[in-house]
Enzyme design. Structure first.
Site, short mmCIF file in Angstrom:
data_model
loop_
_atom_site.label_atom_id
_atom_site.label_comp_id
_atom_site.label_asym_id
_atom_site.label_seq_id
_atom_site.Cartn_x
_atom_site.Cartn_y
_atom_site.Cartn_z
N ASN A 153 -56.76 44.46 -102.89
CA ASN A 153 -56.12 45.42 -103.78
C ASN A 153 -56.75 45.34 -105.17
OD1 ASN A 153 -54.49 43.48 -105.52
ND2 ASN A 153 -53.83 42.92 -103.45
N ARG A 154 -56.30 46.18 -106.07
CA ARG A 154 -56.96 46.35 -107.37
C ARG A 154 -56.50 45.36 -108.44
NH1 ARG A 154 -59.81 50.96 -108.02
NH2 ARG A 154 -59.48 52.63 -106.49
#
Ligand code: CTP
Ligand code: CA
Length: 231
Positions: free
Chosen positions: A34-35
């Protein structure tokens, strides 16, 4: 200046902060992730230290320069299983645990030993996923000390089913953590950005604090809320 005026209200306390985003390997060169960069978690660690705490930072794939200076102990992890083990070990004598890490909900059912190759003319093989353990739910369920404060984070976008805050309220009741910090993400908010807006909710979903500002200011607002319920 912030350092000199900060209250030493976490002196003598051990706090654990998880930060960053877990990655689940598909093969030796690919992962599901994920970011999250880990900046909010690192800001939480720095703020707690300035307030006098001994800080253990469990960092999942941190992309924050100088993260090792933010904590007394930095444990670097990659996967959710590693993060869970590190958090639980550190939480054994912790006064507070803040789960700021973005934990991958699912992981590949198996990891390929060698790089997956594409076969000409054949489409991609389906990727089978299994659910990861919920680290926060485990901390709440197996509380090592009745007076340990457990804090969750929820990054929400809002959707047809509800606003950011509505999703946050439901999650606060579902997760059962003492506090849930809800922040709006997406469209220039949250991940990788400098400023954050956070609502702090209690286990019943009632708002106990609201903060807008730098990740450090948000971190201090969260510690203010933790200090209020620490015994
Ligand atoms: N969390 C966790 N273990 C997981 C998933 C989430 O410990 N397997 C923690 C996160 O660190 C965060 C909190 O739970 O503190 C909320 O995470 P979030 O992803 O918002 O909640 P989920 O229950 O996974 O719900 P969803 O992703 O469907 O919104
Ligand atoms: Ca999730």
């Amino acid at each position: 200046l912030a350092e000199r005026t900060a209250p030493r209200d976490l002196a003598g306390r051990h706090v654990v902060v998880s930060a960053g985003g877990t990655r689940e390997p598909i093969d030796p060169v690919r992962w599901i992730g994920n970011r999250s960069t880990g900046r909010q978690g690192v800001a939480l660690a720095e703020a707690a230290r300035v307030r006098g705490a001994r800080v253990t930072l469990v960092g999942a794939n941190l992309e924050v320069p100088g993260a090792e200076r933010a904590a007394d102990t930095l444990v670097r992890v990659e996967t959710t299983a590693q993060l869970r083990d590190a958090v639980r070990a550190a939480a054994a004598d912790a006064d507070a645990v803040v789960m700021a890490a973005a934990v991958a909900d699912f992981r590949p059912a198996g990891t390929h030993e060698s790089k997956i190759k594409k076969v000409p003319g054949q489409g991609p093989a389906p990727l089978e996923l299994v659910e990861n353990p919920d680290v926060l739910a485990g901390l709440v369920r197996d509380r090592v000390r009745a007076d340990q404060v457990v804090v969750g984070f929820a990054a929400e976008t809002g959707d047809a089913a509800g606003s950011v805050l509505e999703h946050g309220r439901r999650k606060a009741r579902r997760k059962g953590a003492d506090l849930l910090a809800v922040n709006a993400v997406g469209a220039g908010k949250g991940f990788g950005t400098e400023d954050n807006e956070v609502w702090v909710l209690d286990a019943a979903g009632e708002q106990t604090a609201h903060a807008v500002g730098s990740k450090r200011e948000v971190a201090d607002a969260i510690w203010d809320a933790v200090v209020k319920i620490l015994r």
